[in-house]
Design a protein around this motif. Sequence first.
Motif, PDB file in Angstrom:
ATOM      1  N   VAL A 260     -23.624 -15.444  12.282  1.00  0.00           N
ATOM      2  CA  VAL A 260     -23.131 -16.823  12.285  1.00  0.00           C
ATOM      3  C   VAL A 260     -22.924 -17.332  10.865  1.00  0.00           C
ATOM      4  O   VAL A 260     -21.871 -17.888  10.527  1.00  0.00           O
ATOM      5  N   MET A 261     -23.925 -17.147  10.006  1.00  0.00           N
ATOM      6  CA  MET A 261     -23.833 -17.648   8.642  1.00  0.00           C
ATOM      7  C   MET A 261     -22.747 -16.932   7.862  1.00  0.00           C
ATOM      8  O   MET A 261     -21.946 -17.560   7.150  1.00  0.00           O
ATOM      9  N   GLN A 262     -22.685 -15.612   7.997  1.00  0.00           N
ATOM     10  CA  GLN A 262     -21.720 -14.828   7.237  1.00  0.00           C
ATOM     11  C   GLN A 262     -20.290 -15.253   7.566  1.00  0.00           C
ATOM     12  O   GLN A 262     -19.450 -15.434   6.684  1.00  0.00           O
ATOM     13  N   CYS A 263     -19.994 -15.412   8.848  1.00  0.00           N
ATOM     14  CA  CYS A 263     -18.642 -15.778   9.255  1.00  0.00           C
ATOM     15  C   CYS A 263     -18.314 -17.226   8.922  1.00  0.00           C
ATOM     16  O   CYS A 263     -17.161 -17.556   8.618  1.00  0.00           O
TER      17      CYS A 263
ATOM     18  N   PRO B  88     -14.455 -17.822   6.947  1.00  0.00           N
ATOM     19  CA  PRO B  88     -13.808 -17.820   8.263  1.00  0.00           C
ATOM     20  C   PRO B  88     -12.476 -17.085   8.314  1.00  0.00           C
ATOM     21  O   PRO B  88     -12.173 -16.408   9.306  1.00  0.00           O
ATOM     22  N   LEU B  89     -11.661 -17.199   7.273  1.00  0.00           N
ATOM     23  CA  LEU B  89     -10.367 -16.510   7.292  1.00  0.00           C
ATOM     24  C   LEU B  89     -10.546 -14.999   7.269  1.00  0.00           C
ATOM     25  O   LEU B  89      -9.891 -14.261   8.014  1.00  0.00           O
TER      26      LEU B  89
ATOM     27  N   ASN C 233     -12.415  -9.238  12.118  1.00  0.00           N
ATOM     28  CA  ASN C 233     -12.896  -9.133  13.502  1.00  0.00           C
ATOM     29  C   ASN C 233     -11.756  -9.128  14.507  1.00  0.00           C
ATOM     30  O   ASN C 233     -11.764  -8.328  15.451  1.00  0.00           O
ATOM     31  N   VAL C 234     -10.781 -10.005  14.329  1.00  0.00           N
ATOM     32  CA  VAL C 234      -9.725 -10.149  15.331  1.00  0.00           C
ATOM     33  C   VAL C 234      -8.532  -9.245  15.022  1.00  0.00           C
ATOM     34  O   VAL C 234      -8.147  -8.398  15.833  1.00  0.00           O
TER      35      VAL C 234
ATOM     36  N   TYR D 112     -18.243 -16.989  14.176  1.00  0.00           N
ATOM     37  CA  TYR D 112     -18.521 -15.631  14.636  1.00  0.00           C
ATOM     38  C   TYR D 112     -18.265 -15.488  16.130  1.00  0.00           C
ATOM     39  O   TYR D 112     -17.558 -14.572  16.576  1.00  0.00           O
ATOM     40  N   GLY D 113     -18.824 -16.405  16.929  1.00  0.00           N
ATOM     41  CA  GLY D 113     -18.615 -16.339  18.373  1.00  0.00           C
ATOM     42  C   GLY D 113     -17.153 -16.468  18.750  1.00  0.00           C
ATOM     43  O   GLY D 113     -16.669 -15.799  19.676  1.00  0.00           O
ATOM     44  N   ALA D 114     -16.416 -17.331  18.029  1.00  0.00           N
ATOM     45  CA  ALA D 114     -14.994 -17.511  18.325  1.00  0.00           C
ATOM     46  C   ALA D 114     -14.212 -16.232  18.057  1.00  0.00           C
ATOM     47  O   ALA D 114     -13.326 -15.858  18.841  1.00  0.00           O
TER      48      ALA D 114
END
Length: 320
Positions: free
Chosen positions: A84-87, A91-92, A98-99, A146-148
């Motif tokens: 969570v913290m890392q992402c 975010p970009l 990830n995606v 992260y969850g997204a």
Amino acid sequence: MKKILVTGASGWLGAEIVKTLVARGDAVIATDIVVGPALHALASRHREQVTPVAADLCEWPQVLRLFSEHHPDAVVHAAAIVGVMQCAEIPLKANRVNVEGSINLFEAMRLSGAKRVVHVSTEETYGDFLTAVVDEEHPQKPVSVYGATKLAVEHFGRAYSHDHGLECINVRTCWVYGPHLPRLRVPRTFVEAALRGEAHHLDDGADLAVDQVYIADTVAGILLALDKENHRYESYNVATGVAPTIADVAEAVNRAIPGARISVGSRGPYRHGGAVLSATKGALDITRARTELGYEPKYDLQRGIEATIEETRKVIGEQR
């Protein structure tokens, strides 16, 4: 002998997946953006089984080359920016790795004819738990970057399954822990402080209840999903089915190490890295994994903490 492509193979969880596959006799294409020394050492000991390949999933030619040169039978997809913290901090980049990296992987599978991928997902896709125990049908409304990103990967997997016949299986883990955890979070911070003989107090978050699963159990669930011949479901919770609090984790460490002084305050909510508010947590219902995969966790919290302590002691001893 099956040939399995493992992404994120130099990472903490990916490396354990590779070692477990090798131990049972599979051939492994072990890929990561950088192939670390531990993976090279494993490959040198098992030349007939392990092929290390440096590849960036965000670079389409490199991903395509993985499949055109090595022709894996199936994929375990563990590559990601995790946490969570890392992402939240990048975010970009988290979205790209990830995606977009996962889309490249699915597209290469489509073109090569590979069908099955087990995607290592997370309870963060659920967001705030609406009940103390959640099953796979719980609404997926992530509240973290992260969850997204991981939910987006699940959705793209569903699209590729629908449109191209891929079999994208999601294994949703919870707070995975164990020896050599690479992030400074519970329970690593508790264990290392106790082994140094230092008192350690976490100001907030004592009451956060969260399913914590030992790494060996996580790997076992992932490989059961990989091996199952026919899946009725595309997602499985792989955890313990119970949710100790952060205070319970501290007490488990105190019980395991005589003289340990680990404590947690309950003044406020738990924040990842002391900054990012945690979603409301709980336990993952593992009934589906039990009945469909034959999964059964072997480590309760106390046993997992003790196993972590034992291995951490060895590392500390080597460093001295």
